[in-house]
Design a protein around this motif. Structure first.
Motif, PDB file in Angstrom:
ATOM      1  N   ALA A 174      77.589  37.247  43.401  1.00 46.33           N
ATOM      2  CA  ALA A 174      77.191  36.928  44.781  1.00 46.33           C
ATOM      3  C   ALA A 174      75.700  36.644  44.902  1.00 46.33           C
ATOM      4  O   ALA A 174      75.274  35.948  45.814  1.00 46.33           O
ATOM      5  CB  ALA A 174      77.577  38.071  45.709  1.00 46.33           C
ATOM      6  N   CYS A 175      74.903  37.175  43.995  1.00 46.75           N
ATOM      7  CA  CYS A 175      73.454  37.003  44.106  1.00 46.75           C
ATOM      8  C   CYS A 175      73.068  35.547  43.858  1.00 46.75           C
ATOM      9  O   CYS A 175      73.322  35.010  42.789  1.00 46.75           O
ATOM     10  CB  CYS A 175      72.735  37.902  43.106  1.00 46.75           C
ATOM     11  SG  CYS A 175      70.954  37.628  43.137  1.00 46.75           S
ATOM     12  N   PRO A 176      72.453  34.882  44.851  1.00 43.25           N
ATOM     13  CA  PRO A 176      72.173  33.454  44.689  1.00 43.25           C
ATOM     14  C   PRO A 176      71.104  33.137  43.649  1.00 43.25           C
ATOM     15  O   PRO A 176      71.000  32.001  43.205  1.00 43.25           O
ATOM     16  CB  PRO A 176      71.718  33.017  46.086  1.00 43.25           C
ATOM     17  CG  PRO A 176      71.275  34.260  46.778  1.00 43.25           C
ATOM     18  CD  PRO A 176      72.079  35.378  46.190  1.00 43.25           C
TER      19      PRO A 176
ATOM     20  N   GLY B 232      70.388  35.287  40.803  1.00 41.04           N
ATOM     21  CA  GLY B 232      70.564  35.930  39.503  1.00 41.04           C
ATOM     22  C   GLY B 232      69.665  37.121  39.268  1.00 41.04           C
ATOM     23  O   GLY B 232      69.167  37.334  38.157  1.00 41.04           O
TER      24      GLY B 232
END
Ligand SMILES: Cc1cc2nc3c(=O)[nH]c(=O)nc-3n(C[C@H](O)[C@H](O)[C@H](O)COP(=O)(O)OP(=O)(O)OC[C@H]3O[C@@H](n4cnc5c(N)ncnc54)[C@H](O)[C@@H]3O)c2cc1C
Ligand code: SF4
Ligand code: SF4
Lengths: 396, 66
Positions: free
Chosen positions: B57-59, B61
């Motif tokens: 989910a982390c845009p 990284g």
């Protein structure tokens, strides 16, 4: 240590949904306290800043200095960049704005304050207080100092990252296919067209889209949403966005002056948004339109209903799940059907190949669309490619 | 490197070099064990199951499990 507080209605989160809820609860005569963990309402911005405006009068918003541009319509591009242009203004429809979201959020908070709402910044809810299974307030920290706030009605308006609902046991967990991971650059020195919001569909943004929302000549929000279930590698939202920009000279020459990220729920309406002593509103209640990813309007519309019911419940001394059915009925009557239909449409669109997308756009070529609705598009496609619309039968 | 309990380690690069404090990981974590205070991210080591959902989910990284 800050003194423990009591109030009639406690609103957690000063985004659009929270301010709107607080305002209408105060207007209905309740004592309202709104707490916000940030040090500045509306900042940092986590938004593409595009919004329609046909709902402003319903919730009592007047256009303000936070408007950047009024757009005339949308341009939607297929994977091979066939263009579908929808000029709603020419058709006489209300269109929308690209705004300064931090200014917008502050304007709504000021409206709330003017209605009598107390506001506390740098104040985060850290846990729910429960007695006999009912929510009776929260534990909070103001400038790091712990204290308690008690209220017959607690409202979780704490946005996408909402924890209030989950602490209270409400079903707000989302599936991976029901969330987009988003990243956006505000870019200057780009060739954007201030008359249109642009959308690019297909594999450039699996399960989402690339958006260009113009803020003024040469300045635009360029962002992407990617469905989490389609993400294979870390930082993929960024990888996709960078690749798209690189392939579009009008933007590749631009310079980024701001980076914005966030999660957007693209889920069906949640089953339960209220329990004894508590109601959820806005992103915290997963009210974002699953097709467009826009959540400001729905959060405000539900916020008005939520605020009014909160004040009624506090006045009647009945902050129960049963009483809150007034809220459940109200927001569902206004939003639920569209949320559900658009979720179904989203599920379908996420499964389409680039080829099918192109076919749809091909079918739409030369067709005058005056309003962008799923229904209108499907009707137009139906005449040329009935086999494509067969899958969408339920929408027609 | 596995930690004492045999679990993998989860690291959130939240010093500002990567993390943009967007809250995407907080909202999706099925166990609700990530916390975001304006510019500080913490997660509850004991609750986290290393399901790696937040990593996806982390845009940008900023979360690593290894
Ligand atoms: C990248 C991106 C682009 C978007 N673009 C658009 C768009 O163009 N148009 C559109 O309509 N929508 C857009 N959205 C969605 C839109 O931003 C949200 O729907 C909207 O902000 C929801 O408002 P809200 O009041 O529910 O929540 P928020 O605006 O998120 O407000 C929640 C508030 O609660 C506070 N808070 C959280 N936890 C606590 C706590 N424990 N204690 C105290 N305070 C707390 C937060 O700090 C925050 O201020 C976008 C979202 C993202 C991520
Ligand atoms: S790995 Fe899974 S459980 Fe652990 S913090 Fe990330 S999402 Fe939550
Ligand atoms: S999703 Fe990534 S960038 Fe956003 S808050 Fe979490 S770790 Fe930071």
């Amino acid at each position: 240590m800050p003194k423990n507080l009591t109030t009639d209605v406690l609103v957690i989160g000063a985004g659009p949904a929270g301010s709107m809820t607080a305002k209408w609860a105060a207007k209905k005569g309740a004592n309202v306290l709104m707490i916000e963990k940030r040090q500045e309402i509306g900042s940092p911005v986590r938004c593409g800043e595009g919004m329609s405006k046909d709902w402003f009068s319903e919730v009592g918003i007047k256009a303000g200095r936070w408007i950047n541009v009024e757009v005339e319509g949308a341009r939607i591009y297929s994977p091979s960049e066939k263009l579908l242009e929808i000029n709603e203004k020419h058709a006489g429809n209300e269109v929308g704005y690209v705004v300064e979201r931090d200014g917008f959020d502050k304007a709504l908070a000021i409206d709330a304050a003017n209605a009598g709402v107390d506001v506390k910044l740098k104040t985060a809810a850290t846990a729910i207080l429960k007695e006999n299974g009912k929510v009776v307030g929260v534990r909070a920290k103001e400038f790091g100092e712990p204290f308690e706030i008690r209220a017959p009605v607690t409202i979780g308006a704490d946005g996408f990252e909402s924890q209030i609902g989950r602490w209270a046991g409400l079903p707000t967990n989302i599936a991976l296919r029901d969330m987009d991971s988003c990243l956006q650059y505000r870019m200057t020195n780009v060739d954007c067209d201030v008359r249109y919001c642009d959308f690019y569909l297909g594999k450039v943004a699996p399960g989402g889209y690339v958006w260009i929302f113009p803020k003024e000549e040469g300045l635009a929000n360029v962002g992407i949403g990617v469905q989490v279930s389609q993400i294979r590698n870390p930082a993929e939202a960024r990888t996709y966005l960078d690749a798209w920009i690189k392939n579009h000279p009008a933007y590749a020459k631009g310079k980024t002056i701001d980076v914005v990220g966030g999660g957007v729920s693209i889920s069906p309406p949640i089953k339960q948004a209220a329990a004894d002593g508590i109601m959820l509103v806005g992103d915290a209640a997963r009210m974002i339109d699953p097709l467009t990813g826009g959540g400001i309007a729905n959060g405000c519309i539900a916020g008005k209903i939520c605020g009014e019911v909160a004040a009624e419940a506090a006045a009647a001394g009945t902050p129960t799940k049963e009483f809150f059915q007034r809220y459940e009925k109200g927001w569902r009557a206004r939003l639920e059907e569209k949320l559900y239909r658009n979720w179904l449409a989203k599920e379908k669109l996420c499964s389409l190949s680039d080829e099918t997308f192109d076919k749809i756009f091909d079918a739409l070529e030369g067709v005058k669309l005056e309003k962008l609705t799923v229904h209108n598009i499907l009707k137009a496609v139906h005449t040329k490619y009935p086999e494509v619309t067969r899958e969408f039968e339920s929408f027609l | 490197m596995p930690s004492q309990q045999g679990k993998k380690t989860l690291h959130i690069e939240s010093s500002g070099q990567l993390c943009i404090y967007c809250g995407a990981c907080v909202g999706i974590c099925p166990l609700n064990c990530i916390y975001l205070d304006e510019t500080r991210i913490t997660f509850d080591e004991r609750i986290c199951t290393r399901c790696e959902i937040c990593v996806k989910a982390c845009p940008v990284g900023a979360i690593e499990i290894g």
